[in-house]
Design a protein around this motif. Structure first.
Motif, mmCIF file in Angstrom:
data_model
loop_
_atom_site.group_PDB
_atom_site.id
_atom_site.type_symbol
_atom_site.label_atom_id
_atom_site.label_comp_id
_atom_site.label_asym_id
_atom_site.label_seq_id
_atom_site.Cartn_x
_atom_site.Cartn_y
_atom_site.Cartn_z
ATOM 1 N N ASP A 55 -16.691 7.119 -26.242
ATOM 2 C CA ASP A 55 -16.219 6.043 -26.418
ATOM 3 C C ASP A 55 -14.981 5.681 -25.588
ATOM 4 O O ASP A 55 -14.027 6.518 -26.173
ATOM 5 N N LEU A 56 -14.721 5.065 -25.007
ATOM 6 C CA LEU A 56 -13.441 4.277 -24.659
ATOM 7 C C LEU A 56 -12.388 3.734 -25.096
ATOM 8 O O LEU A 56 -11.225 3.074 -24.646
ATOM 9 N N SER A 57 -13.337 3.170 -26.210
ATOM 10 C CA SER A 57 -12.186 2.049 -26.545
ATOM 11 C C SER A 57 -10.814 2.504 -27.019
ATOM 12 O O SER A 57 -10.035 1.422 -27.423
ATOM 13 N N LYS A 58 -10.370 3.572 -27.389
ATOM 14 C CA LYS A 58 -9.244 4.079 -27.864
ATOM 15 C C LYS A 58 -8.237 4.465 -26.234
ATOM 16 O O LYS A 58 -7.388 5.020 -26.402
ATOM 17 N N GLU A 59 -9.301 4.675 -25.156
ATOM 18 C CA GLU A 59 -8.402 4.463 -24.230
ATOM 19 C C GLU A 59 -7.522 3.531 -23.937
ATOM 20 O O GLU A 59 -7.737 2.017 -23.807
ATOM 21 N N GLN A 116 -15.417 1.526 -16.351
ATOM 22 C CA GLN A 116 -16.789 1.654 -17.738
ATOM 23 C C GLN A 116 -17.446 0.903 -17.517
ATOM 24 O O GLN A 116 -18.654 1.045 -18.103
ATOM 25 N N GLN A 132 -5.602 0.804 -22.140
ATOM 26 C CA GLN A 132 -5.813 -0.415 -20.495
ATOM 27 C C GLN A 132 -4.941 0.781 -19.155
ATOM 28 O O GLN A 132 -5.477 0.124 -18.731
ATOM 29 N N GLU A 176 -18.670 10.422 -29.578
ATOM 30 C CA GLU A 176 -17.261 9.930 -30.061
ATOM 31 C C GLU A 176 -16.672 10.563 -28.238
ATOM 32 O O GLU A 176 -15.661 9.535 -28.097
ATOM 33 N N TYR A 230 -16.387 6.756 -13.977
ATOM 34 C CA TYR A 230 -17.243 6.694 -15.531
ATOM 35 C C TYR A 230 -16.218 8.330 -15.653
ATOM 36 O O TYR A 230 -16.047 9.026 -16.414
#
Length: 471
Positions: A280-284, A297, A286, A277, A304
């Motif tokens: 996981d950078l998908s919820k950061e 990334q 842009q 969790e 990073y």
């Protein structure tokens, strides 16, 4: 009866470990290992140390010395270098011509801080920074100097700063280690600096207080996933049985490392859920990713690691140590220094802005700096511009701090006209360590650990809190 249940419920809210399975027997990984700490109300709850291995050149980045242009190409005054020790690369060099800074300086913010144009994003946060421009140390080579900064001794074997704080203050995170270390290198991998494990080690403290190193590729921690055919329930049952066996082993032998093994098994089990969790950078958003720069990334990059540091801080990790190598410019200063700044400038500034906008900077201390500085005189041939370099310089250098406990938009101490010696408010490494401990609510002289008949502390036998930089 209702009151008793209410107290238990309140207690479990304040400390979820109270009712957890992990508190059975010796596996209680207490949030406070020393009930007497902190000694007083701390300014900061956590530290992020952005350690720049290889030693950034203070006179090219933060310590503007206009006289260097006038002296460019001239021999540095003998009275400055007489009796001084340098590395073997310039120790026997007969000619030591001064070279001017290779970047342009401008003043920034209301504080008027002088910052190189190699650090444009750092310049934008100048009013958040507290510069110390009179740091000095005792070591002229990398590994001993880094070890001195991080452990208080030039020789390996002492606990690192993060281990001391872990031992003294414990963890405020339920599912992550109290002390995490991450490493990165410059893009061109031109620096051969080695990251030794004792930079985040526990020394003579129990090993459960050492830093957990997050890897730069693949899973940040090994064995996050269970083997095929092994469910989480099976893993839990195995750990419970192991705990019983280890408890019996502890009762027989009393070895504190058995406690460490029990606690680390439990932490590993929790990290199987928390680390994926975390990474996981998908919820950061842009715009946040953009702020940290194009390398954010890329796992193992400084950008990073800075973003991970913010996420770890949000989760309550006590000490986060990000080490970036590549600052050792002996013969490629004109080329490599700018690359190093491009790697680190935007991520460092983004971390400060990100913490601030989330309300975390007010209780997080961020430190940026290396193990020493660089000489104002040249290493190499002055006629060969491409081979210009600067040697190690322990006698004065700069670093900056930001966040809880320090004055923003403030500059403390000063070096002489050549950036060679401190002339105002010199700050020794042990002084810095004492000040960091103070910000964390610890009296560095009272916080000790008895080992082999002697009581040791991070600051050894010296060090004074630099009160003038405290907010």
């Amino acid at each position: 009866m209702a009151t008793g249940i209410g107290v238990m419920a309140l207690g479990s809210m304040l400390n979820p470990r109270i009712l957890s399975a992990a508190t059975k027997g010796k596996s209680d990984f207490s949030t406070r290992n020393n009930p007497g700490l902190p000694h007083f109300v701390p300014k900061a709850k956590r530290i992020i140390y952005l350690f720049q291995n290889g030693a950034p050149s203070h006179i090219d980045l933060f310590d503007y010395k206009p006289i260097l242009k006038k002296w460019h190409g001239k021999q540095i005054p003998d009275d400055l270098t007489s009796g001084k020790r340098f590395s073997t690369m310039t120790g026997k060099q007969t000619e030591r011509p001064i070279i001017s800074e290779i970047s342009n300086f401008e003043q920034h913010g209301q504080s008027g801080a002088w910052i190189s144009d190699f650090m444009p994003e750092t310049a934008k946060i100048a009013d958040n920074l507290c510069f110390i421009k009179s740091m000095y140390t005792e070591q002229v080579n990398h590994a001993p100097a880094i070890t001195f900064f991080l452990t208080g001794s030039e020789q390996p074997g002492r606990p690192s700063m993060g281990a001391w704080l872990n031992y003294g203050l414990g963890s405020s995170s339920e599912d992550l280690p109290a002390f995490v270390a991450m490493t990165s290198r410059d893009k061109e991998a031109s620096c051969g600096q080695i990251f030794y494990d004792y930079y985040w080690g526990s020394g003579f403290l129990p090993s459960k207080f050492q830093g957990v190193k997050f890897r730069g590729g693949g899973d940040p921690v090994l064995y996050l996933k269970n083997p095929e055919g092994v469910s989480r329930k099976i893993r839990r049952d195995v750990l419970n049985d192991l705990e019983v066996l280890n408890e019996l082993n502890y009762q027989e032998f009393g070895d504190p490392e058995i406690n460490t093994r029990i606690a680390q098994y439990e932490m590993s089990y929790k990290m199987q859920m928390s680390v994926p969790e975390l990474t996981d950078l998908s919820k950061e958003p842009q715009h946040i990713l953009d702020m940290y720069g194009p390398d954010v990334q890329r796992k193992g990059s400084f950008a990073y690691n800075c973003l991970m540091a913010r996420k770890l801080a949000e989760k309550g990790v006590r000490f986060i140590q990000c080490m970036h190598a590549g600052w050792d410019q002996h013969n490629n200063l004109n080329h490599q220094l700018k690359i190093q700044c491009q790697d680190t400038d935007a991520p460092s500034a983004a971390l400060i802005k990100d913490l601030k906008q989330r309300g975390l900077l007010e209780d997080t201390l961020v430190i940026w700096g290396g193990e020493f500085g660089r000489t104002p005189f040249l290493q190499g041939n002055i006629k060969d511009y491409a081979s210009w370099g600067r040697d190690h310089h322990p006698y004065v250098f700069s670093l900056w701090m930001a966040g809880a406990g320090v004055k923003p938009g403030f500059s403390y101490g000063a070096s002489d006209d050549f950036g060679f010696n401190p002339v105002e408010n010199p700050v020794h490494v042990h002084d810095l360590q004492a000040t960091i401990m103070h910000i964390m609510g610890i009296d560095h002289e009272q916080f000790t650990f008895k080992h082999q008949g002697r009581r040791y502390r991070l600051t050894d036998v010296r060090g004074h809190v630099v009160k003038d930089i405290l907010s």
